[in-house]
Design an enzyme around this catalytic site. Structure first.
Site, PDB file in Angstrom:
ATOM      1  N   GLN A  58      17.979  14.155  73.596  1.00 26.95           N
ATOM      2  CA  GLN A  58      18.319  12.911  74.295  1.00 26.95           C
ATOM      3  C   GLN A  58      18.723  13.146  75.745  1.00 26.95           C
ATOM      4  O   GLN A  58      18.763  12.215  76.538  1.00 26.95           O
ATOM      5  CB  GLN A  58      19.490  12.212  73.574  1.00 26.95           C
ATOM      6  CG  GLN A  58      19.215  11.852  72.122  1.00 26.95           C
ATOM      7  CD  GLN A  58      18.053  10.882  72.004  1.00 26.95           C
ATOM      8  OE1 GLN A  58      17.900   9.979  72.817  1.00 26.95           O
ATOM      9  NE2 GLN A  58      17.214  11.084  70.992  1.00 26.95           N
ATOM     10  N   HIS A  59      19.117  14.361  76.063  1.00 24.15           N
ATOM     11  CA  HIS A  59      19.692  14.620  77.388  1.00 24.15           C
ATOM     12  C   HIS A  59      18.899  15.718  78.077  1.00 24.15           C
ATOM     13  O   HIS A  59      19.346  16.863  78.120  1.00 24.15           O
ATOM     14  CB  HIS A  59      21.168  15.033  77.228  1.00 24.15           C
ATOM     15  CG  HIS A  59      21.965  14.943  78.493  1.00 24.15           C
ATOM     16  ND1 HIS A  59      21.988  15.943  79.444  1.00 24.15           N
ATOM     17  CD2 HIS A  59      22.764  13.977  78.977  1.00 24.15           C
ATOM     18  CE1 HIS A  59      22.782  15.608  80.440  1.00 24.15           C
ATOM     19  NE2 HIS A  59      23.264  14.420  80.192  1.00 24.15           N
ATOM     20  N   PHE A  60      17.703  15.475  78.610  1.00 23.17           N
ATOM     21  CA  PHE A  60      17.004  14.195  78.571  1.00 23.17           C
ATOM     22  C   PHE A  60      15.656  14.446  77.897  1.00 23.17           C
ATOM     23  O   PHE A  60      15.195  15.589  77.925  1.00 23.17           O
ATOM     24  CB  PHE A  60      16.812  13.665  79.985  1.00 23.17           C
ATOM     25  CG  PHE A  60      18.113  13.465  80.715  1.00 23.17           C
ATOM     26  CD1 PHE A  60      18.831  12.275  80.541  1.00 23.17           C
ATOM     27  CD2 PHE A  60      18.634  14.429  81.557  1.00 23.17           C
ATOM     28  CE1 PHE A  60      20.028  12.074  81.225  1.00 23.17           C
ATOM     29  CE2 PHE A  60      19.834  14.229  82.225  1.00 23.17           C
ATOM     30  CZ  PHE A  60      20.536  13.057  82.066  1.00 23.17           C
ATOM     31  N   HIS A  91      21.460  17.829  71.151  1.00 24.34           N
ATOM     32  CA  HIS A  91      21.678  16.897  72.267  1.00 24.34           C
ATOM     33  C   HIS A  91      20.590  16.953  73.334  1.00 24.34           C
ATOM     34  O   HIS A  91      20.400  15.988  74.068  1.00 24.34           O
ATOM     35  CB  HIS A  91      23.055  17.123  72.894  1.00 24.34           C
ATOM     36  CG  HIS A  91      23.315  18.519  73.352  1.00 24.34           C
ATOM     37  ND1 HIS A  91      23.026  18.933  74.613  1.00 24.34           N
ATOM     38  CD2 HIS A  91      23.818  19.597  72.710  1.00 24.34           C
ATOM     39  CE1 HIS A  91      23.369  20.202  74.739  1.00 24.34           C
ATOM     40  NE2 HIS A  91      23.848  20.634  73.589  1.00 24.34           N
ATOM     41  N   VAL A  93      18.774  19.181  79.847  1.00 28.25           N
ATOM     42  CA  VAL A  93      19.863  19.587  80.754  1.00 28.25           C
ATOM     43  C   VAL A  93      21.168  19.624  79.961  1.00 28.25           C
ATOM     44  O   VAL A  93      21.464  18.710  79.196  1.00 28.25           O
ATOM     45  CB  VAL A  93      19.999  18.563  81.908  1.00 28.25           C
ATOM     46  CG1 VAL A  93      21.235  18.856  82.747  1.00 28.25           C
ATOM     47  CG2 VAL A  93      18.760  18.585  82.783  1.00 28.25           C
TER      48      VAL A  93
END
Lengths: 163, 133
Positions: free
Chosen positions: A33-35, A30, A40
């Site tokens: 994509q985050h970020f 994740h 984070v």
């Protein structure tokens, strides 16, 4: 994809409190994509980790007879963002438990400093209705969750003497 | 000895906490679901908080009587409470104001009986029975 957002139990006091650990690793998908370029830990996944810690605590208090599900999170606050490389400790205390559910208060600590808090409400699924819908087995506490439960028991066991 | 106003004030604060609403949104006649936006899971949370706040035990069936969840056609037919069903409801919910509900006792309107005032009256009765008010 795994849906276990704690790495393991460090302390476990039946019916009272538990402490778990979550290492934020760049291997987790994740963060891409985050970020992008700024990894984070999503706050929702921190809350999930707190809820899993508290859910196991609430489940164990009734010897896992109840299907404990996350009912709602009334309050949650974080003082900052958490990023890859950090180790989060989740400390959860059982505030209230009764046949229909439980409430717990959770804290997120980094290096012993409280950086986040949440109030979590768990419901016990209605025994008769959930038996009709899901059968006799307890679908909440299965698979990887079972491994964590064993770990919780070990964390709660008296430590061998250091001397 | 807790007066009705004191109990009402504490019940209101409890609801503000449970439902994350502003103090000025809440009035004695506010309905929990219609006016204050409570969902079914909130009712359980509210019961837990009232127990902690007032040091009382609230068995589920005391606040949500069996007649309210009945499938007995003698009590509830075509989505409406029969006269017998309405009588059972009144017996099970002595603190609710039925004056509006009984004009059209549709089951879907049942949640309107749960007002801030109704909960306060219920709690005050529990406190009185426990010798705390």
């Amino acid at each position: 994809m795994r849906w276990i957002w704690i790495d393991g139990f460090l302390e476990f006091e039946s019916g009272k409190r538990a402490r778990t650990v979550k290492n934020l690793s760049s291997a987790e998908d994740h963060y891409a994509q985050h970020f992008p370029g700024y990894p984070v830990m999503p706050a929702a996944l921190i809350l999930e980790g707190l809820a899993q810690t508290g859910g196991i605590l609430a489940g164990e208090a009734n010897q896992f007879r109840e299907k404990v599900v996350l009912g709602k999170i009334n309050k949650a606050s974080f003082s900052r963002e958490f990023t890859v490389g950090e180790t989060l400790h989740y400390e959860v205390e059982l505030v209230h438990i009764r046949p229909e559910g439980a409430t717990a208060s959770g804290k997120v600590l980094v290096n012993g400093i409280c950086e986040g808090e949440a109030e979590i409400f768990f419901a016990h699924l209605d025994q008769a209705r959930s038996r009709q819908a899901f059968g006799e087995g307890n679908f909440v506490f299965t698979g990887e969750m079972r491994h964590l439960l064993d770990q919780a028991k070990r964390a709660g066991a008296p430590k061998p003497s250091q001397s | 000895m807790a007066s009705h106003e004191e109990v009402l004030s504490k019940v209101s604060s409890t609801l503000v906490e449970a439902l994350n609403i502003d103090e000025d949104e809440i009035k004695p006649e506010s309905t929990l679901t219609g006016d204050l936006g409570a969902e079914s899971i909130d009712f359980l949370d509210i019961v837990f908080r009232l127990e902690r706040e007032f040091g009382i035990k609230i068995p589920r069936e005391e606040l949500f009587p069996e007649a309210a969840q009945t499938s007995d056609v003698e009590l509830l037919k075509d989505g409406k409470y029969t006269p017998k069903g309405l009588a059972e409801l009144k017996k099970g919910m002595p603190f609710a104001d039925f004056s509006e509900f009984e004009k059209n006792p549709e089951a879907s309107q049942l949640t309107n009986l749960f007002t801030v005032n109704m909960i306060a009256r219920f709690v005050q009765d529990k406190l009185a029975k426990a010798g705390k008010a």
